[in-house]
Scaffold this active site. Structure first.
Site, PDB file in Angstrom:
ATOM      1  N   GLY B  46       0.883  -1.255   0.251  1.00 45.51           N
ATOM      2  CA  GLY B  46       0.079  -0.018   0.165  1.00 45.51           C
ATOM      3  C   GLY B  46       0.898   1.361  -0.138  1.00 45.51           C
ATOM      4  N   GLN B  51       3.199  10.340   0.603  1.00 47.12           N
ATOM      5  CA  GLN B  51       4.346   9.087   1.002  1.00 47.12           C
ATOM      6  C   GLN B  51       5.721   9.928  -0.130  1.00 47.12           C
ATOM      7  OE1 GLN B  51       2.693   5.335   1.974  1.00 47.12           O
ATOM      8  NE2 GLN B  51       4.139   5.070   3.437  1.00 47.12           N
ATOM      9  N   LEU B  92       6.591   1.399   3.560  1.00 41.78           N
ATOM     10  CA  LEU B  92       7.710   1.675   3.193  1.00 41.78           C
ATOM     11  C   LEU B  92       8.281   3.452   3.507  1.00 41.78           C
ATOM     12  CD1 LEU B  92       5.888   1.055  -0.155  1.00 41.78           C
ATOM     13  CD2 LEU B  92       7.473  -0.294   1.094  1.00 41.78           C
ATOM     14  N   GLU B 134      -3.158   3.053   4.835  1.00 40.43           N
ATOM     15  CA  GLU B 134      -2.978   4.410   4.176  1.00 40.43           C
ATOM     16  C   GLU B 134      -4.125   5.958   4.378  1.00 40.43           C
ATOM     17  OE1 GLU B 134      -0.362   3.628   2.747  1.00 40.43           O
ATOM     18  OE2 GLU B 134      -0.024   1.804   2.980  1.00 40.43           O
ATOM     19  N   HIS B 137      -2.855   7.532   6.366  1.00 39.74           N
ATOM     20  CA  HIS B 137      -0.915   8.629   5.955  1.00 39.74           C
ATOM     21  C   HIS B 137      -1.201   9.845   5.538  1.00 39.74           C
ATOM     22  CE1 HIS B 137       2.840   6.573   5.935  1.00 39.74           C
ATOM     23  NE2 HIS B 137       1.663   5.501   5.382  1.00 39.74           N
TER      24      HIS B 137
END
Lengths: 436, 166
Positions: B46, B51, B92, B134, B137
């Site tokens: 994801g 990001q 990530l 996600e 974020h």
């Protein structure tokens, strides 16, 4: 969200290995061309897997042959690499079997080949089940003559009938990280103290006044004084060149195949007043000489040219010394470049010997009478070493072998040979010629 | 298509709150395609636009084993949620860190798809966790924010050390 712990390291290793094994590219270039993984442990693992798989490729392929019931399809070479990565971790590392298997299975999916996932899983689990029975086979396949191509085994055997096994073993071992201390800036003992303060275990190398070997490889950024040029990374065997040539202050010196500039820098560190010209035929690599010298703050004239054609670059003033570190098969540094044995071809040494002779012929006229030329290779094959020198001596009455009081390595007819692993060094050959 | 650079903790840009997408146009579709490529290459399951330093409410996900079921959610909102699930997560943007976080086991999400059409998605288990991760974020929240202060401090120290470049 991140996929799975450790998958990124394996995926990066797979990509590099695919370029080396399927694309015939060199490991060093492939590693350089990509950007490093953000987590340093991931990057270290990716590199360890790349070096390890290439070093153990024959043994791993042999085990895989036993485990696979049928041949993989031609377009499944990436799945085969995923399997080699998995087997390498299971056989040669302390990574937990669960992590090794599960990341390998995920690699198959990452490749867009989920149908291969059960195969990868099955083969690796099958290996774990039959590990005991297979280990005799692994031990046999672990014999170093299996980890080298046939022609290379034969060439090494012919050259060193008493020591060929030992040499092949050394090729499969990990090379140590060795530093060259710029003793004009900091003494070796003093620098060893500083390493101890930084909890870096290290010791001095015999035969080399500036060399230090680290117990474990380190990132250069962890080395005190690296950026300011107090130390460089260079194998001890390469550090034998400058003291052999030993130019006096102010001497005119030619470094004819200088890239990436390690020996050039060593010459200048020992004697900054040299009038030194560094030449290399490869433009990109010639650029790296400048980078090396800039970090160390050393002056030299760098030319991108073919040393064997001096008409293109020579100003007509003779040199007192020539360092001729010729392109060679690099059979002495296989432990540092595990991909090399697979990329080299049987005809390479002969082809390279012709080039070596041409470089010797081309640079000899540039040497002043009474001057010395140091011929160097990182090859262990006589066809690139003593044979080249013997032919040259036979054709040139004004050339003779100079005094070499060194105690390292083995005296050959005209020079001295270090075999890989001797005193922890890379394999190197040096012959010193004097012009009458 | 292009692989985009992923920001790494503790980059302050990861704390930006993302703006809603007003029109799903060609540029947004390009962003989605680049995000998918970046996510698959990492490899990750994801990715949020924040990001890759684009403060828009766009996320891409693929939790399938076969890695061929991409999901793109634009301006997602959680309509309903149920149950609890504790699972180990990684990110990530926080390489090398994997810690347990508790989230809803089942969620229903409304969003726009890559063509700007409204969709409704019911997700459970890993997919539900990933959508929530996600969507965090988009608010500038990272999964490490749910950990104890002690753990967070340790992670900050370690990331700094491990990310120090040569």
């Amino acid at each position: 969200m991140d996929a799975e712990p450790g998958l990124r390291a394996r995926a990066a290793a797979l990509e590099v290995l695919r370029q080396v094994l399927c694309g015939g590219r060199s490991l060093g270039r492939c590693l350089e061309a990509r950007s490093a993984l953000p987590d340093r442990r991931d990057e270290a693992l990716a590199r360890e897997i790349c070096f390890g798989v290439l070093r153990r490729r024959s043994s791993l392929a042999h085990v895989l042959d036993v485990l696979l019931r049928r041949q993989l399809a031609a377009d499944d070479s990436d799945v085969e690499i995923a399997l080699l990565i998995g087997l390498y971790q299971l056989i040669y590392t302390r990574i937990s079997p669960h992590a090794a298997v599960s990341t390998s299975v995920s690699l198959a999916r990452h490749l867009g080949k989920p149908r291969a996932a059960p195969l990868v899983n099955g083969v690796l689990r099958n290996f774990l089940r039959r590990r005991g029975a297979l280990s005799a086979g692994i031990a046999r396949s672990g014999r170093p003559e299996r980890s080298h191509p046939r022609w290379l085994v034969d060439a090494v055997r012919r050259a060193w009938p008493a020591r060929w096994r030992e040499i092949l073993h050394a090729n499969d071992a990990r090379a140590p990280m060795t530093l060259r201390v710029n003793t004009a800036r900091v003494g070796r003992e003093r620098y060893l103290d500083r390493l101890r303060e930084h909890a870096v275990e290290a010791w001095p190398v015999p035969h080399c006044e500036q060399a230090i070997t680290l117990a474990r490889p380190r990132d250069v950024s962890e080395l005190p004084g690296f950026l300011s040029g107090e130390v460089s990374v260079q194998d001890a065997a390469a550090q034998l060149a400058a003291p052999l040539l030993d130019p006096a202050a102010g001497a005119r010196v030619l470094d004819a195949c200088a890239a990436p500039g390690g020996k050039t820098a060593h010459l200048l560190e020992r004697c900054p007043s040299l009038e030194l010209t560094a030449v290399d035929v490869d433009r990109e690599r010639a650029g790296r000489i400048e980078g090396t010298l800039a970090r160390l703050g050393l002056p030299a004239r760098v030319r991108c040219a073919d040393a064997a054609s001096p008409g293109e670059w020579w100003d007509g003033r003779e040199f007192h010394h020539v360092l001729l570190d010729v392109p060679c098969s690099a059979t002495g540094v296989i432990r540092r470049h595990p991909d090399l044995r697979w990329l080299r071809r049987p005809e390479d040494p002969e082809r390279l010997a012709r080039r070596q002779s041409r470089l010797l012929e081309g640079t000899w006229p540039l040497l002043a009478r009474g001057g010395t030329l140091l011929y160097a290779t990182c090859s262990i094959l006589p066809s690139e070493n003593d044979d080249v020198i013997a032919r040259f001596l036979a054709a040139h009455r004004d050339a003779r072998v100079g005094p070499n009081h060194a105690i390292w390595g083995i005296a050959t007819g005209h020079g001295r040979q270090v075999l890989p692993g001797d005193d922890g060094m890379d394999g190197f050959y040096y012959a010193l010629l004097v012009k009458a | 298509m292009a692989i985009l650079e992923v920001l790494h903790y503790p980059d302050p840009r990861l704390r930006n709150r993302a703006r809603p997408v007003e029109h799903v146009d060609e540029r947004v579709r390009q962003l989605v395609d680049d995000m998918l490529e970046t996510m698959y290459a990492a490899p990750g399951i994801g990715l949020a636009a924040v990001q890759v330093n684009v403060p828009l409410r766009v996320i891409t996900i693929d939790c399938s084993e076969s890695r061929n079921e991409p999901v793109c959610l634009i301006n997602p909102t959680i309509e309903a949620e149920e149950g609890e699930l504790e699972a180990e997560e990684g990110c990530l943007s926080v390489p090398g860190v994997y810690e347990s976080v508790t989230r809803s086991r089942w969620i229903r999400v409304r969003a726009l798809d890559r063509d700007g059409e409204p969709i409704e998605l019911e997700a459970e288990d890993l997919l539900a966790v990933c959508v929530q991760h996600e969507m965090d974020h988009l608010e500038g929240i990272l999964f490490v924010d749910y950990l104890s202060r002690l753990k967070q401090a340790r992670i900050r120290r370690r990331t700094k050390k491990l990310q120090r470049q040569t």
